[in-house]
Design a protein around this motif. Structure first.
Motif, PDB file in Angstrom:
ATOM      1  N   MET A 159      -2.563 -11.731  -4.503  1.00 27.24           N
ATOM      2  CA  MET A 159      -3.786 -11.772  -3.714  1.00 27.24           C
ATOM      3  C   MET A 159      -3.502 -11.863  -2.215  1.00 27.24           C
ATOM      4  SD  MET A 159      -6.060 -11.197  -5.801  1.00 27.24           S
ATOM      5  CE  MET A 159      -7.462 -11.408  -4.702  1.00 27.24           C
ATOM      6  N   LEU A 160      -2.315 -12.277  -1.858  1.00 28.91           N
ATOM      7  CA  LEU A 160      -1.920 -12.269  -0.460  1.00 28.91           C
ATOM      8  C   LEU A 160      -1.575 -10.858   0.015  1.00 28.91           C
ATOM      9  CD1 LEU A 160       0.439 -15.390  -0.400  1.00 28.91           C
ATOM     10  CD2 LEU A 160      -1.848 -15.259   0.583  1.00 28.91           C
ATOM     11  N   VAL A 161      -1.150 -10.019  -0.913  1.00 35.99           N
ATOM     12  CA  VAL A 161      -0.576  -8.725  -0.535  1.00 35.99           C
ATOM     13  C   VAL A 161      -1.438  -7.535  -0.941  1.00 35.99           C
ATOM     14  CG1 VAL A 161       1.402  -7.195  -0.887  1.00 35.99           C
ATOM     15  CG2 VAL A 161       1.760  -9.661  -0.646  1.00 35.99           C
ATOM     16  N   ILE A 162      -1.895  -7.486  -2.197  1.00 32.75           N
ATOM     17  CA  ILE A 162      -2.530  -6.270  -2.718  1.00 32.75           C
ATOM     18  C   ILE A 162      -3.809  -5.901  -1.962  1.00 32.75           C
ATOM     19  CG2 ILE A 162      -3.580  -5.198  -4.739  1.00 32.75           C
ATOM     20  CD1 ILE A 162      -1.632  -6.763  -6.468  1.00 32.75           C
ATOM     21  N   PRO A 163      -4.736  -6.837  -1.691  1.00 24.34           N
ATOM     22  CA  PRO A 163      -5.923  -6.427  -0.910  1.00 24.34           C
ATOM     23  C   PRO A 163      -5.568  -5.881   0.467  1.00 24.34           C
ATOM     24  CG  PRO A 163      -6.306  -8.530  -1.993  1.00 24.34           C
ATOM     25  CD  PRO A 163      -4.845  -8.242  -2.142  1.00 24.34           C
ATOM     26  N   VAL A 164      -4.535  -6.439   1.082  1.00 27.06           N
ATOM     27  CA  VAL A 164      -4.095  -5.946   2.394  1.00 27.06           C
ATOM     28  C   VAL A 164      -3.537  -4.532   2.261  1.00 27.06           C
ATOM     29  CG1 VAL A 164      -2.568  -6.352   4.350  1.00 27.06           C
ATOM     30  CG2 VAL A 164      -3.607  -8.288   3.158  1.00 27.06           C
ATOM     31  N   ALA A 165      -2.685  -4.333   1.243  1.00 30.33           N
ATOM     32  CA  ALA A 165      -2.120  -2.998   1.023  1.00 30.33           C
ATOM     33  C   ALA A 165      -3.201  -1.987   0.707  1.00 30.33           C
ATOM     34  CB  ALA A 165      -1.100  -3.064  -0.118  1.00 30.33           C
ATOM     35  N   ALA A 166      -4.219  -2.407  -0.052  1.00 30.67           N
ATOM     36  CA  ALA A 166      -5.331  -1.510  -0.370  1.00 30.67           C
ATOM     37  C   ALA A 166      -6.114  -1.139   0.889  1.00 30.67           C
ATOM     38  CB  ALA A 166      -6.251  -2.172  -1.392  1.00 30.67           C
ATOM     39  N   ALA A 167      -6.381  -2.128   1.734  1.00 29.05           N
ATOM     40  CA  ALA A 167      -7.129  -1.865   2.963  1.00 29.05           C
ATOM     41  C   ALA A 167      -6.365  -0.924   3.887  1.00 29.05           C
ATOM     42  CB  ALA A 167      -7.430  -3.181   3.676  1.00 29.05           C
TER      43      ALA A 167
END
Length: 287
Positions: free
Chosen positions: A199-207
């Motif tokens: 949750m620290l990484v995947i939403p950022v990578a998606a954005a």
């Protein structure tokens, strides 16, 4: 049957919202620093704090916060002094935290089920006092991540430049590490310590599939994380599935969809850039 009729689901949804907002708020900086796996290391260290809280009959959330903050500070000091590379320090967090948690629970006489709930997330483990603690910790994370966004971005982008401009680089690096540790403990009840890094990484990578600026990435990542956190928690209630795994899989699904959508967008941007370059070249030739 209304999901909001039950107090434990009300608490779970509030906790999920706090996780959804705070995780990418600090995760954006970790991705920028190429420390995407830092959350995993801190999650393992927090396990020792949870085990201590259970054995000592104190709040696992506050104890996990204390232990993970100490671990984050130790790792950052080791990295800054250059005596041990960052990946070695992270590995020590991984294995030392995991081993410490298991050993403490064993010596304390059990409560394995409670530890497993913190490891993988469980909406039924969210107590009223946990929500209060998570809200306080989340407020701290947002105050740091948003209130100091310019300074933190400068440090993450180029430490030497930030130092030349007079920013307290070491203090800001420590603040990022501490804030990441606090975020891990905010998320542990819903997502679980072993999945919190996602949750620290995947939403950022998606954005990042759709955005180009730091501020836009931060805002979209928080929106994605909030959506999947609430959706995953609701799905846990209706489908009787693990909350942490459901939220992470939804986040991965969003990443895959946005990756597919970003491909034609990237081609259009590249074509527009080539067209602009050709126009500039023709103008230079005419001159």
């Amino acid at each position: 049957m209304d999901i909001l009729d039950y107090a434990f689901m009300q608490r779970a949804l509030i906790a999920a919202a706090l996780v959804g907002i705070t995780a990418p708020a600090i995760g954006t900086y970790l991705v920028q620093r190429r420390q995407a796996l830092m959350g995993d290391g801190l999650g393992h260290v927090a396990m020792t704090g949870v085990a201590l809280g259970l054995v000592l009959h104190t709040s696992p959330v506050w104890m996990a916060t204390l232990v993970s903050v100490l671990g984050a500070v130790g790792m950052e000091l080791i990295r800054a002094r250059g005596r041990t590379s960052g990946d070695v320090a992270l590995a020590m967090l991984f294995y030392g935290g995991l081993a410490g948690g298991v050993m403490i629970i064993n010596l304390g006489g059990g409560q394995t089920a409670s530890l497993l709930g913190s490891m993988f997330g469980s909406i039924t483990t969210v107590a009223a006092e946990d929500v209060t603690a998570m809200a306080i910790l989340a407020a701290f994370v947002l105050a740091v991540a948003i209130g100091l966004r310019r300074q933190l971005f400068a440090v993450c982008q180029d430490e030497e430049f930030a130092r030349v401009t007079g920013l307290p680089v070491r203090a800001l690096n420590l603040l990022i590490a501490v804030t990441a540790a606090v975020t891990v403990t905010v998320a542990m009840r819903i997502v679980g310590l072993l999945l919190v890094s996602a949750m620290l990484v995947i939403p950022v990578a998606a954005a990042q599939r759709l955005t180009r600026s730091f501020a836009t990435t931060l805002g979209l990542a928080m929106a994605i994380s909030l959506t999947v956190s609430l959706t995953g928690t609701a799905a846990t209630y209706y489908m009787d599935v693990p909350s942490g795994a459901t939220i992470v899989l939804l986040a991965i699904g969003v990443f895959m969809v946005l990756t597919a959508l970003s491909a034609p967008l990237a081609r259009r941007r590249a074509k527009a850039a080539r067209t602009a370059e050709e126009v500039c070249t023709r103008d230079d030739v005419k001159v």
